[in-house]
Write a protein that holds these residues in place. Structure first.
Motif, PDB file in Angstrom:
ATOM      1  N   ARG A 100       0.820  -1.208   0.000  1.00 13.88           N
ATOM      2  CA  ARG A 100       0.000   0.000   0.000  1.00 13.88           C
ATOM      3  C   ARG A 100       0.866   1.276   0.000  1.00 13.88           C
ATOM      4  O   ARG A 100       0.682   2.180  -0.802  1.00 13.88           O
ATOM      5  CB  ARG A 100      -0.883  -0.046   1.255  1.00 13.88           C
ATOM      6  CG  ARG A 100      -2.012   0.911   1.375  1.00 13.88           C
ATOM      7  CD  ARG A 100      -3.147   0.599   0.437  1.00 13.88           C
ATOM      8  NE  ARG A 100      -3.143   1.569  -0.650  1.00 13.88           N
ATOM      9  CZ  ARG A 100      -3.705   1.372  -1.838  1.00 13.88           C
ATOM     10  NH1 ARG A 100      -4.284   0.236  -2.091  1.00 13.88           N
ATOM     11  NH2 ARG A 100      -3.650   2.280  -2.760  1.00 13.88           N
ATOM     12  N   GLU A 101       1.860   1.273   0.924  1.00 13.76           N
ATOM     13  CA  GLU A 101       2.734   2.444   1.042  1.00 13.76           C
ATOM     14  C   GLU A 101       3.547   2.645  -0.228  1.00 13.76           C
ATOM     15  O   GLU A 101       3.737   3.779  -0.687  1.00 13.76           O
ATOM     16  CB  GLU A 101       3.686   2.269   2.230  1.00 13.76           C
ATOM     17  CG  GLU A 101       2.986   2.338   3.575  1.00 13.76           C
ATOM     18  CD  GLU A 101       3.874   1.866   4.713  1.00 13.76           C
ATOM     19  OE1 GLU A 101       3.715   2.370   5.823  1.00 13.76           O
ATOM     20  OE2 GLU A 101       4.722   0.968   4.491  1.00 13.76           O
ATOM     21  N   ASP A 104       1.395   4.084  -2.827  1.00 15.37           N
ATOM     22  CA  ASP A 104       1.171   5.505  -2.506  1.00 15.37           C
ATOM     23  C   ASP A 104       2.377   6.359  -2.884  1.00 15.37           C
ATOM     24  O   ASP A 104       2.224   7.454  -3.426  1.00 15.37           O
ATOM     25  CB  ASP A 104       0.877   5.673  -1.011  1.00 15.37           C
ATOM     26  CG  ASP A 104      -0.596   5.477  -0.728  1.00 15.37           C
ATOM     27  OD1 ASP A 104      -1.366   5.475  -1.698  1.00 15.37           O
ATOM     28  OD2 ASP A 104      -0.960   5.315   0.450  1.00 15.37           O
ATOM     29  N   ARG A 107       2.411   6.737  -6.540  1.00 12.95           N
ATOM     30  CA  ARG A 107       1.307   7.549  -7.019  1.00 12.95           C
ATOM     31  C   ARG A 107       1.543   9.028  -6.772  1.00 12.95           C
ATOM     32  O   ARG A 107       0.986   9.876  -7.456  1.00 12.95           O
ATOM     33  CB  ARG A 107       0.008   7.139  -6.328  1.00 12.95           C
ATOM     34  CG  ARG A 107      -0.600   5.898  -6.926  1.00 12.95           C
ATOM     35  CD  ARG A 107      -1.891   5.551  -6.245  1.00 12.95           C
ATOM     36  NE  ARG A 107      -2.421   4.314  -6.807  1.00 12.95           N
ATOM     37  CZ  ARG A 107      -3.505   3.712  -6.363  1.00 12.95           C
ATOM     38  NH1 ARG A 107      -4.184   4.228  -5.361  1.00 12.95           N
ATOM     39  NH2 ARG A 107      -3.927   2.610  -6.923  1.00 12.95           N
ATOM     40  N   ASN A 108       2.335   9.354  -5.745  1.00 14.77           N
ATOM     41  CA  ASN A 108       2.449  10.756  -5.361  1.00 14.77           C
ATOM     42  C   ASN A 108       3.829  11.365  -5.516  1.00 14.77           C
ATOM     43  O   ASN A 108       3.954  12.577  -5.572  1.00 14.77           O
ATOM     44  CB  ASN A 108       2.001  10.926  -3.911  1.00 14.77           C
ATOM     45  CG  ASN A 108       0.556  10.511  -3.751  1.00 14.77           C
ATOM     46  OD1 ASN A 108      -0.296  10.963  -4.503  1.00 14.77           O
ATOM     47  ND2 ASN A 108       0.285   9.614  -2.824  1.00 14.77           N
ATOM     48  N   ARG A 136      -4.911   6.623  -9.200  1.00 15.11           N
ATOM     49  CA  ARG A 136      -5.047   7.021  -7.804  1.00 15.11           C
ATOM     50  C   ARG A 136      -6.446   7.540  -7.511  1.00 15.11           C
ATOM     51  O   ARG A 136      -6.716   8.057  -6.433  1.00 15.11           O
ATOM     52  CB  ARG A 136      -3.966   8.011  -7.394  1.00 15.11           C
ATOM     53  CG  ARG A 136      -3.999   9.365  -8.054  1.00 15.11           C
ATOM     54  CD  ARG A 136      -2.815  10.187  -7.555  1.00 15.11           C
ATOM     55  NE  ARG A 136      -2.898  11.542  -8.036  1.00 15.11           N
ATOM     56  CZ  ARG A 136      -1.902  12.410  -7.965  1.00 15.11           C
ATOM     57  NH1 ARG A 136      -0.765  12.051  -7.429  1.00 15.11           N
ATOM     58  NH2 ARG A 136      -2.043  13.630  -8.419  1.00 15.11           N
TER      59      ARG A 136
ATOM     60  N   GLY B 249       1.484   3.584 -10.192  1.00 14.95           N
ATOM     61  CA  GLY B 249       0.831   3.274  -8.928  1.00 14.95           C
ATOM     62  C   GLY B 249      -0.385   2.388  -9.068  1.00 14.95           C
ATOM     63  O   GLY B 249      -1.366   2.565  -8.351  1.00 14.95           O
TER      64      GLY B 249
END
Lengths: 342, 660
Positions: A100-101, A104, A107-108, A136, B249
């Motif tokens: 998950r991290e 993230d 994604r960012n 995202r 992602g």
């Protein structure tokens, strides 16, 4: 630049491919070479690399194919899990992140451009660029707006509805660049982004890239096998061979003082005057008296050739970007670089 | 790299011993045959005595009945059959052929179907496909076979999507988890060689007689290539695209849904094409369990020797096959095109709207002109009787008759029967030794061991003679088709124009359901052994010709140029450069020919053969699941033996030639 903590900090990173790499690495006697490891049935992608990337810096990783440069950059984004050592991104150990991290973070924080573009063939330019935003979960209008913004930035407006195969190589890579910028990443990875393009387009894309970088000021890790490209773009260059970093320094220093024979081979053919800047030759004032107008530290020796030949001063003051005197340069040293004497 | 250099001495060492092993095997076989000839071979070494044959069928029956009744699997399968599956089939049957079931609105007028087919054809491949689509359905309606064709189609439209869904799901699992792939692989190769009669009986028993059983058998039959193509496509997705997805992602599901599956589009659509074609071939064959439709009619017409009507039905089936094949193939290569900015909604979807318009338009028109809805008994243009007379009188012409009669006599008396008797006279152990020697020579040790195990199982199944007869038919047909197919391919490969023509013909012929190949065979030779061999012969010639051309054409040009510059004559070039290099590819064709032959020989059972197919067909009438299974496994094991030996040879050879 130097005072703030590094964006990426790699310490003693190893990446070994093979049947059970962790076990092999932990049992390995230190100092084994690339060939020794290969004889054991493993491939050392990255060998004991420690490197830092500062905020806003452009680090170019240079090496021939198989030198481990692509592997290293994939370790930074954890596309590859490393075998040993640590990699911290913004102070966070990426190997300890859960899925998950990790998602993230990508994604960012991260954007990546690929050598053969890696575009999704079934999506239009717009949908390709908006892809990370869609992933995202941004809503349709917001992501469309943002995608159009970056498409404009890379100069592809009017082609939003084209499919990748309807574009030229250069245009496809612009899409790749736009996609990697869509999420406004802090860190920008470029894996040989221009080597699939023909030389004329490559030059044009490099200029375009420098323009973008001027505007955006991102932290960049740029991979290339082209030494000229590295010299042209880099703040610092890391030269890799057999998975290890041979030398990591500014272009000026690499050209002036190659650390190993391998690096020297690359620099031999280079016209040093076009690479070395006045600031690269400058030494601290140490109370020396300066006279006359200062020269621009950001100019290459080649650009200063006329002044160097005509000026009669033995010691020239060098000014930095803000116009303040940062040091002095021996005229003779500069002339040696220019004329190849020594 | 380093292993290459160490390979050669080993190989040479292996070849020396290989020859010894071969001679030992063949020598032992010869000894046994000689002993038999002099009457000194004990009977139990000639054929395995009845007493020694394990009651496999009964044991299997026991197991099946345990699973079926005691474990209650039958309730599950019957529930599926009577619940969702039957519901789907009833719905499609209502819509297409007007069966009285929910939603009770069908049948859809034929003109609507033909119109939509035209628009779909246009969207996929322009005017030519539009004409093909419309033409096929127009022909079907006008010739008076609409209802039959729709009975077939109504199963197809349910079975194909289900086979697709199952196939893509299993394909993804096999790609994701290695153990699934490892478990599936042997099952798939067995499934692909198992005769279709073996699918049918379990389907009937577990899923109820009728369309449900037909649909289930069809789905099982069509799934394997979909699984293989899905796995292949997913494995081939470029690593950069995958990394781009990860760097964007994507979560795992997003990766699959937005990156992997769309990027593997081509392979998945090729899988779809194969699913559709296999479904069609199989739906036609479900005639054998009494499913109505084109297949059933064809079976009935051929059985009563009505050649004209058989011919017409054959044309319908071929047209349907070609239309479905061309359209799905056009879909594979169809790439999305962009619209200009600001193109209005209706313009972007104009073809879909057109199709909808035509569909509804014809439904409305059909209310006024019923002829657009159904073409009645007296209204169609079938020329069955006339064609029948034409064909029969043509065949009865002295010249033609002389040739076919002579051929039949010659093949039967001079070739087939002596060959069959020879094979049957060989003692079982000698036969097995010969097959093992052949596998060893072609495929090496592994293939030889498999051959020994597989054929021993066949020997102990209690159906040895029938298996040998099956094998005899296959071998004779394949040898004959090699004599035709390979020279044809060699000649065609000489010119670009002819190779393209023949390749197109072969590609088209390969899309025909196998059933079709029986029509000309029966027309020419009537209902007998020669017709069986002849139908297999045509069926098996197709892949042989095709791969011969393909193999010759893919010989690297610099090699033929080198031959030219060395002053090779055309024949020298062919014999010493082109054929050796084309051989591995040709072996693939040879392998396919054998697989096709095994498939066809079973279907040909209804002509009246004496092989495993005949027995298999008999089991369909009853509930002898065990026997059915044993017979099917025999066919599958024999086919697998050849498949393994030839494939392993082709692969080794390709690697040795550096062509892989």
């Amino acid at each position: 630049m130097t005072t703030s903590s590094p964006v990426i900090q790699a310490k003693n990173v190893w990446k070994i491919f093979g049947p059970s790499p962790e076990k092999y690495l932990s049992g390995m006697t230190p100092g084994r070479s690339f060939d020794d490891i290969r004889a054991d049935g493993y491939i050392a992608g990255v060998r004991d690399v420690s490197i830092e990337v500062a905020r806003g810096e452009m680090l170019v990783i240079m090496g021939l194919s198989g030198s481990g440069k692509s592997t290293l950059v994939r370790c930074f984004s954890r596309l590859h899990d490393i075998t040993g050592g640590t990699i911290e991104v913004d102070g966070q150990d990426i190997m300890s992140m859960n899925e998950r991290e990790l998602i993230d973070m990508r994604r960012n924080k991260m954007g990546m451009v690929f050598q053969s573009f890696g575009l999704l063939p079934h999506r239009t330019v717009l949908d390709n660029v908006a892809f990370p935003l869609e992933m995202r979960g941004q809503d349709k209008h917001a992501r469309r707006e943002r995608a159009l913004e970056v498409i404009e930035l890379v100069g592809l407006n009017g082609r939003e509805d084209y499919f990748p195969r309807e574009l030229s190589g250069g245009q496809q890579q612009r899409v790749g660049i736009a996609r990697s910028l869509a999420i406004e990443p802090d860190i920008w990875f470029l894996d040989e982004p221009f080597s699939a393009l023909d030389p004329l387009i490559r030059r044009e894309m490099q200029d375009e890239f420098l323009r973008l970088q001027e505007m955006l000021g991102k932290t960049i890790v740029f991979i290339t096998h082209d030494f000229d490209e590295a010299l042209r773009l880099a703040d610092r260059i890391a030269i890799m061979k057999d998975g290890a970093v041979e030398q990591c320094d500014t272009p000026d220093k690499i050209v002036m003082n190659p650390a190993t024979e391998y690096v020297a081979k690359f620099t031999e053919e280079i016209d040093k005057a076009r690479v070395v800047h006045a600031r690269g030759l400058a030494t601290p004032l140490n109370g020396a008296a300066i006279e006359g107008a200062a020269i621009d530290g950001n100019a290459t020796i080649h650009e200063l050739a006329r002044i160097l030949v005509n000026d009669t001063r033995e010691i020239l003051p060098v000014a930095d970007k803000q116009g303040e005197i940062m040091g002095v340069m021996q005229r003779q040293a500069a002339l040696d670089v220019l004329l190849g004497g020594a | 790299m380093a292993s290459v250099s160490t390979d050669t001495p080993n190989k040479q060492h292996g070849q020396v011993s290989k020859r010894t092993v071969l001679w030992t095997l063949l020598g032992a076989a010869a000894l046994i045959i000689l002993a038999r000839a002099f009457g000194v071979l004990p009977e139990w070494l000639h054929r395995i005595p009845e007493g020694a044959i394990p009651p496999t069928a009964q044991v299997l029956d026991g197991i099946f009945s345990f699973i079926q009744n005691d474990l209650g699997l039958i309730y599950v399968t019957r529930f599926i059959a009577e619940g969702p599956l039957e519901f789907l089939l009833d719905t499609s049957a209502n819509l297409l052929e007007g069966k009285r079931r929910w939603p009770n609105i069908g049948p859809i007028p034929w003109a609507s179907v033909a119109g939509v087919a035209a628009v779909v054809g246009y969207a996929l491949g322009g005017w030519k496909l539009a004409a093909l689509g419309a033409g096929t359905f127009l022909w079907t309606a006008l010739i008076g076979q609409w209802k039959m064709a729709m009975q077939t189609m109504s199963v197809l439209v349910v079975a194909a999507p289900l086979a697709f869904a199952v196939g893509i799901g299993l394909g993804i699992l096999a790609w994701k988890y290695r153990w699934v792939e490892r478990a599936l692989k042997p099952m798939l190769s067995v499934l692909q060689t198992l005769p279709f009669f073996t699918y049918l009986l379990p389907a009937v028993i577990f899923f109820k007689v009728g369309p449900t059983a037909g649909a289930v058998a069809t789905i099982i039959f069509a799934v394997p290539p979909m699984i293989l193509m899905t796995t292949l496509g997913l494995k081939k997705v470029s690593p950069e695209v995958v990394e781009a997805g990860k760097m964007s992602g994507c979560s795992r599901w997003q990766m699959l849904r937005h990156v992997y599956v769309p990027a593997a589009r081509t392979e998945i659509l090729v899988g779809v094409n194969q699913v559709i074609m296999l479904c069609l071939a199989m739906v036609v064959l479900t005639a054998f369990i009494g499913m109505p439709g084109l297949g059933a009619k064809l079976l009935a017409m051929m059985g009563s020797f009505k050649l004209g009507r058989s011919f017409e039905i054959g044309v319908t089936i071929v047209l349907l096959a070609v239309t479905l094949d061309r359209m799905s193939k056009a879909w594979v290569v169809k790439q999305p095109e962009h619209f200009d900015r600001g193109t209005p909604w209706w313009k972007r979807n104009h073809l879909a709207l057109l199709a909808l318009g035509i569909f509804v338009g014809f439904i409305l028109l059909a209310q006024v002109f019923p002829i657009l809805s159904t073409i009645g008994r007296k209204q169609h243009f079938s020329q069955g009787k006339e064609i029948d007379v034409l064909i029969k009188s043509f065949l009865a012409m002295d010249g033609i008759r002389g040739v076919t009669e002579w051929l039949r006599w010659f093949l039967n008396v001079k070739v087939l029967i002596p060959f069959r008797n020879t094979l049957l006279a060989v003692p079982t152990p000698a036969f097995i030794l010969c097959v093992v020697a052949f596998s060893y020579w072609l495929g090496g040790r592994r293939s030889a061991i498999y051959a020994a195990v597989f054929f021993t199982i066949v020997a102990f199944s209690g159906w040895w003679d029938r298996s040998v007869i099956t094998l005899y038919t296959v071998i004779s047909a394949v040898v004959l088709s090699m004599m035709i197919g390979i020279p044809l391919g060699v000649v065609a490969a000489r010119s670009e124009k002819w190779s393209n023509r023949i390749l197109l013909a072969c590609d088209t012929a390969q899309t025909f359901p196998s059933f079709i190949y029986l029509i000309p065979a029966i027309m020419l030779f009537g209902v007998n052994d020669v017709a069986v061999v002849f139908s297999i012969l045509i069926f098996a010639t197709v892949p042989l010709t095709r791969y011969t051309i393909e193999g010759l054409r893919t010989v690297p040009p610099e090699m033929t140029e080198a031959a030219d510059m060395s002053g090779a004559s055309r024949k020298q070039k062919l014999m010493s450069v082109q054929l050796p290099l084309a051989l591995p590819t040709m072996a693939v064709g040879f392998n396919q020919a054998i697989m096709f032959a095994f498939f066809m020989v079973i279907i040909a059972a209804f002509i009246g053969t004496q092989d495993l197919g005949q027995e298999l067909q008999r089991t369909l009438a009853g509930t002898e699941l065990g026997k059915n299974f044993v017979l099917g496994m025999n066919v599958s094991l024999m086919a697998l033996t050849f498949d393994m030996a030839i494939t392993s040879w082709a692969e080794r050879r390709k690697r040795a030639l550096g062509l892989a």
